[in-house]
Design an enzyme around this catalytic site. Structure first.
Site, short mmCIF file in Angstrom:
data_model
loop_
_atom_site.label_atom_id
_atom_site.label_comp_id
_atom_site.label_asym_id
_atom_site.label_seq_id
_atom_site.Cartn_x
_atom_site.Cartn_y
_atom_site.Cartn_z
N CYS A 273 -3.42 40.87 68.45
CA CYS A 273 -2.36 41.48 69.25
C CYS A 273 -1.34 40.48 69.80
O CYS A 273 -0.15 40.56 69.49
CB CYS A 273 -2.98 42.26 70.41
SG CYS A 273 -3.87 43.75 69.91
N ILE A 274 -1.80 39.55 70.63
CA ILE A 274 -0.87 38.75 71.42
C ILE A 274 0.04 37.87 70.57
O ILE A 274 1.23 37.72 70.88
CB ILE A 274 -1.64 37.89 72.46
CG1 ILE A 274 -2.62 38.76 73.25
CG2 ILE A 274 -0.66 37.22 73.41
CD1 ILE A 274 -1.97 39.92 73.96
#
Length: 441
Positions: A273-274
């Site tokens: 995600c990040i």
């Protein structure tokens, strides 16, 4: 039709279909199964299907007990036969949304999945996208594909919603069932239906006005983390020049009961995600003539951290009168975070690449990842195996870089066995034997 679907949900006769049985889909399957719902999982990977059928774990932190219970249940089944999609009442899409070589959204997995779902779509089904993506994906991409392939109309013949996954692999405090679910739908009935489905298994549902708002919620969550991690990474570099321990600073700052939230620096960003999701918003913003300078600056800082680690390793080796070129360097920790076997987007890969570029002979140790499986971006490391954890092996390396601070690693032993340690996680706090023994990176 809508009332009948709500009745089926209440009576737990509503079959949940989950497409993609990875780090998001498998916990979701387990969560609905635990809630008493019938679940049918879909994946193109036959190995995953076999593991679920036979009760063998393939995601370490989820455990064998969970897999054996799924295998022994008459309410759970996994298949690679996508012509069985009509058996599901809700179809939840949990497929990857990576970046392409130009750092732009790669939607091929979502598109292919929607083509397949659309070809098998029937009236009354609910389709929910869980993959993180840019605002507007559901309305502009998902629904047109589903309608064109099925000949049905969203909002009339079938329902569409977006509910972003919020998984945190290895988090013992918050599993899927305990994390509130944001839900946006294509029309009011879609929102109500999706909320009713998730309410059967999730602690709380948080309805928002539409799908693009729900998509924006997830992007905002990940941008928030990316920016704050970039901030503490930058502080780490600045404070090191001032001979200040950034970890001591953050620990002290965290005692303030308001106005501060602690983030921890590291060797770069990892996980699905990040490192990826903020760039989905950056890409979409350009369509509206907007520049996301803050997000892009954070991305520059975070992606520069592996090089910073290598720079510190060069200094550490130099202090021991060794050159990087020709040295043997061990990287401890391949997973992107502690105590999991998830190596997606791990900054360790970039560190290994840079070490190789600088002429070092490399190895890695990770108790959770005995061998590197195929990845989309680091094929050259496929098949590389973790070294053994013993004194002879560790002493054979000129330097050790701690990239991931797994809790089961004995850092006291590492302090005894290696005289040149580059610590990116503050794992060696209190164990240093001398000024050149442990370098903070």
């Amino acid at each position: 039709m809508f009332k009948e679907l709500l009745r089926k949900i209440d009576d737990k006769e509503y079959t949940i279909g989950i497409v993609g049985l990875g780090y998001v889909g498998l916990p979701l399957m387990w969560t609905f199964h635990q809630a008493g719902m019938p679940v049918l999982g879909f994946d193109i990977d036959q190995d995953k299907i076999d593991c679920i059928t036979e009760g063998r774990p393939y995601i370490k932190h989820l455990g064998r007990e969970m897999m054996q219970e799924l295998a022994g249940s008459d309410r759970c089944e996994a298949t690679n036969q996508f012509d069985r999609l009509p058996e599901a009442d809700a179809i939840m899409l949990c497929v990857p949304t990576p970046l392409d070589e130009h750092r732009e959204p790669d939607m091929q997995y979502v598109e292919r999945t929607c083509f397949t779902v659309g070809e098998n779509l029937r009236e009354g089904q609910l389709v929910v996208l869980e993959s993180t993506t840019y605002p507007g994906t559901t309305e502009d991409l998902i629904i047109p594909i589903l309608e064109s392939k099925s000949g049905l109309t969203a909002g009339e013949d079938f329902y569409v919603a977006y509910s972003p996954e919020r998984e945190d692999p290895g988090n013992v405090s918050f599993n899927t069932a305990k994390i509130p679910k944001v839900v946006g739908g294509h029309g009011e009935e879609a929102i109500r239906l999706a909320c009713a489905v998730y309410d059967t298994a999730i602690v709380e549902t948080v309805p928002v006005s539409d799908t693009k708002t729900a998509e924006a919620v997830k992007i905002t969550e990940n941008v928030f983390r990316a920016v704050n991690i970039a901030l503490v990474n930058e502080l780490k570099v600045v404070f090191r020049q001032m001979d200040i321990d950034v970890h001591e600073v953050l620990e002290a700052a965290d005692t303030k009961p308001f106005g501060f939230m602690k983030f921890v620096p590291g060797p770069g960003l990892g996980g699905h995600c990040i490192p990826i999701d903020p760039f989905y918003l950056t890409w979409k913003a350009r369509e509206y003539g907007q520049n996301t300078r803050f997000i892009e600056l954070a991305g520059e800082i975070n992606t520069s951290m592996p090089q910073y680690v290598i720079d510190q390793a060069l200094k550490a080796l130099n202090a021991h009168k060794r050159a990087m070129n020709g040295s043997r360097v061990l990287v401890v920790g391949l997973a992107y975070k502690p105590d999991v076997d998830d190596m997606r987007e791990s900054p360790t890969f970039k560190i290994l690449d840079l070490l190789k570029k600088y002429g070092a002979e490399t190895g890695y140790y990770d108790p959770h990842i005995p061998e590197i499986k195929p990845t989309r971006e680091h094929e050259e490391w496929t098949g590389t195996k973790s070294v053994e954890w013993d004194e002879e092996t560790i002493r054979s390396y000129d330097a050790v870089i701690i990239s991931t601070d797994h809790s089961e690693i004995d850092y006291g032993q590492l302090a005894e066995w290696s005289d040149c340690i580059i610590d990116t996680r503050d794992a060696m706090n209190g164990l240093a034997k001398g000024p050149d023994h442990v370098w903070q990176a």
